[in-house]
Design a protein around this motif. Structure first.
Motif, PDB file in Angstrom:
ATOM      1  N   GLU A  50       0.687  -1.139   0.028  1.00  0.00           N
ATOM      2  CA  GLU A  50      -0.007   0.073   0.092  1.00  0.00           C
ATOM      3  C   GLU A  50       1.009   1.264  -0.144  1.00  0.00           C
ATOM      4  OE1 GLU A  50      -3.484  -0.053  -0.283  1.00  0.00           O
ATOM      5  OE2 GLU A  50      -3.181  -2.044  -0.408  1.00  0.00           O
ATOM      6  N   LEU A  51       0.392   2.356  -0.362  1.00  0.00           N
ATOM      7  CA  LEU A  51       1.259   3.648  -0.419  1.00  0.00           C
ATOM      8  C   LEU A  51       1.564   4.029   0.812  1.00  0.00           C
ATOM      9  CD1 LEU A  51       2.022   5.701  -2.536  1.00  0.00           C
ATOM     10  CD2 LEU A  51      -0.107   7.098  -2.240  1.00  0.00           C
ATOM     11  N   SER A  52       0.604   3.769   1.878  1.00  0.00           N
ATOM     12  CA  SER A  52       0.747   4.050   3.347  1.00  0.00           C
ATOM     13  C   SER A  52       1.994   3.116   4.005  1.00  0.00           C
ATOM     14  CB  SER A  52      -0.370   3.833   4.163  1.00  0.00           C
ATOM     15  OG  SER A  52      -0.909   2.460   4.104  1.00  0.00           O
ATOM     16  N   ASP A  53       2.390   2.039   3.296  1.00  0.00           N
ATOM     17  CA  ASP A  53       3.485   1.347   3.758  1.00  0.00           C
ATOM     18  C   ASP A  53       4.845   1.762   3.307  1.00  0.00           C
ATOM     19  OD1 ASP A  53       1.575  -0.562   4.623  1.00  0.00           O
ATOM     20  OD2 ASP A  53       1.790  -1.929   2.684  1.00  0.00           O
ATOM     21  N   GLN A  57      12.412   5.224   5.713  1.00  0.00           N
ATOM     22  CA  GLN A  57      13.641   4.314   5.778  1.00  0.00           C
ATOM     23  C   GLN A  57      13.350   3.449   4.455  1.00  0.00           C
ATOM     24  OE1 GLN A  57      16.049   3.802   7.915  1.00  0.00           O
ATOM     25  NE2 GLN A  57      16.860   2.745   6.278  1.00  0.00           N
ATOM     26  N   LEU A  58      12.203   2.850   4.133  1.00  0.00           N
ATOM     27  CA  LEU A  58      12.136   2.288   2.667  1.00  0.00           C
ATOM     28  C   LEU A  58      12.537   3.043   1.577  1.00  0.00           C
ATOM     29  CD1 LEU A  58      11.483  -0.213   1.304  1.00  0.00           C
ATOM     30  CD2 LEU A  58       8.845   0.389   1.495  1.00  0.00           C
ATOM     31  N   ALA A  59      12.266   4.402   1.564  1.00  0.00           N
ATOM     32  CA  ALA A  59      12.642   5.273   0.524  1.00  0.00           C
ATOM     33  C   ALA A  59      14.067   5.414   0.322  1.00  0.00           C
ATOM     34  CB  ALA A  59      12.065   6.853   0.735  1.00  0.00           C
ATOM     35  N   ARG A  60      14.668   5.515   1.654  1.00  0.00           N
ATOM     36  CA  ARG A  60      16.267   5.628   1.763  1.00  0.00           C
ATOM     37  C   ARG A  60      17.120   4.518   1.552  1.00  0.00           C
ATOM     38  NH1 ARG A  60      14.837   8.519   6.408  1.00  0.00           N
ATOM     39  NH2 ARG A  60      15.024   6.807   7.866  1.00  0.00           N
ATOM     40  N   ASP A  61      16.356   3.183   1.779  1.00  0.00           N
ATOM     41  CA  ASP A  61      16.740   1.800   1.261  1.00  0.00           C
ATOM     42  C   ASP A  61      16.836   1.926  -0.308  1.00  0.00           C
ATOM     43  OD1 ASP A  61      17.361   1.174   3.715  1.00  0.00           O
ATOM     44  OD2 ASP A  61      15.513  -0.347   4.220  1.00  0.00           O
ATOM     45  N   SER A  62      15.711   2.562  -0.824  1.00  0.00           N
ATOM     46  CA  SER A  62      15.554   2.536  -2.724  1.00  0.00           C
ATOM     47  C   SER A  62      16.733   3.463  -3.051  1.00  0.00           C
ATOM     48  CB  SER A  62      14.144   2.724  -2.849  1.00  0.00           C
ATOM     49  OG  SER A  62      13.449   1.791  -2.238  1.00  0.00           O
ATOM     50  N   LYS A  75       6.206   7.692  -9.360  1.00  0.00           N
ATOM     51  CA  LYS A  75       4.808   7.744  -9.836  1.00  0.00           C
ATOM     52  C   LYS A  75       5.046   8.783 -11.273  1.00  0.00           C
ATOM     53  CE  LYS A  75       0.200   8.465  -9.350  1.00  0.00           C
ATOM     54  NZ  LYS A  75      -0.305   7.289 -10.190  1.00  0.00           N
ATOM     55  N   HIS A  76       4.556   7.723 -12.277  1.00  0.00           N
ATOM     56  CA  HIS A  76       4.551   8.302 -13.582  1.00  0.00           C
ATOM     57  C   HIS A  76       3.722   7.473 -14.335  1.00  0.00           C
ATOM     58  CE1 HIS A  76       7.959   5.788 -13.647  1.00  0.00           C
ATOM     59  NE2 HIS A  76       7.786   5.334 -14.954  1.00  0.00           N
ATOM     60  N   GLY A  77       2.949   8.127 -15.177  1.00  0.00           N
ATOM     61  CA  GLY A  77       1.842   7.221 -15.929  1.00  0.00           C
ATOM     62  C   GLY A  77       0.691   7.090 -15.078  1.00  0.00           C
ATOM     63  N   ALA A  78      -0.323   5.972 -15.552  1.00  0.00           N
ATOM     64  CA  ALA A  78      -1.558   5.753 -15.026  1.00  0.00           C
ATOM     65  C   ALA A  78      -1.698   5.032 -13.995  1.00  0.00           C
ATOM     66  CB  ALA A  78      -2.439   5.507 -16.076  1.00  0.00           C
ATOM     67  N   GLY A  79      -0.551   4.160 -13.692  1.00  0.00           N
ATOM     68  CA  GLY A  79      -0.607   3.197 -12.445  1.00  0.00           C
ATOM     69  C   GLY A  79      -1.014   3.607 -11.266  1.00  0.00           C
ATOM     70  N   GLU A  80      -1.567   2.652 -10.575  1.00  0.00           N
ATOM     71  CA  GLU A  80      -2.083   2.797  -9.205  1.00  0.00           C
ATOM     72  C   GLU A  80      -1.673   1.892  -8.292  1.00  0.00           C
ATOM     73  OE1 GLU A  80      -6.082   3.498  -9.423  1.00  0.00           O
ATOM     74  OE2 GLU A  80      -5.992   5.275 -10.733  1.00  0.00           O
ATOM     75  N   LYS A  81      -1.216   0.988  -8.325  1.00  0.00           N
ATOM     76  CA  LYS A  81      -0.711  -0.316  -7.559  1.00  0.00           C
ATOM     77  C   LYS A  81       1.023   0.261  -7.176  1.00  0.00           C
ATOM     78  CE  LYS A  81      -4.137  -3.619  -9.479  1.00  0.00           C
ATOM     79  NZ  LYS A  81      -4.250  -4.635 -10.200  1.00  0.00           N
ATOM     80  N   VAL A  82       1.193  -0.192  -5.909  1.00  0.00           N
ATOM     81  CA  VAL A  82       2.509   0.063  -5.658  1.00  0.00           C
ATOM     82  C   VAL A  82       2.935  -1.379  -5.282  1.00  0.00           C
ATOM     83  CG1 VAL A  82       4.127   1.132  -3.673  1.00  0.00           C
ATOM     84  CG2 VAL A  82       1.914   2.200  -4.166  1.00  0.00           C
ATOM     85  N   TYR A  83       4.219  -1.412  -6.041  1.00  0.00           N
ATOM     86  CA  TYR A  83       5.074  -2.800  -5.910  1.00  0.00           C
ATOM     87  C   TYR A  83       6.412  -2.664  -5.278  1.00  0.00           C
ATOM     88  CZ  TYR A  83       1.558  -4.423  -9.083  1.00  0.00           C
ATOM     89  OH  TYR A  83       0.179  -5.020  -9.591  1.00  0.00           O
TER      90      TYR A  83
END
Length: 95
Positions: A50-53, A57-62, A75-83
């Motif tokens: 989920e976006l709320s997940d 820290q996860l952002a920094r790990d990425s 976030k680019h394009g029409a996607g809405e699901k977070v993987y």
């Protein structure tokens, strides 16, 4: 699977081993290998979250400064699901 220029070297050094992607559906597959530099990243995990997940820290790990910085790239394009895509860089992968 492509990465912004600033992330490529840290990925090849093994410092970044995950990426968040916002897609309509997965664009990679578990075990898939995607060229990067002289080798490739191999997808080791793939799960929808989920976006709320997304934590700072996860952002920094990425490889990003924080959540806002990450979302500007992810976030680019029409996607809405977070993987959440986990991977390992393999320097000598042949295709």
């Amino acid at each position: 699977m492509t990465f912004t220029k600033k992330l490529r070297e840290p990925i090849m050094r093994g410092e970044i081993t995950c990426s968040l992607r916002i897609w309509r559906s997965p664009r990679v597959k578990l075990g898939g290998r995607y060229r990067l530099g002289a080798g490739a990243v191999e997808v080791t995990t793939l799960r929808q979250i989920e976006l709320s997940d997304i934590t700072p820290q996860l952002a920094r790990d990425s490889g990003f400064e924080g959540v806002v910085d990450l979302l500007k790239t992810a976030k680019h394009g029409a996607g809405e699901k977070v993987y959440l895509v986990g991977f390992q860089y393999r320097p000598d992968t042949t295709f």
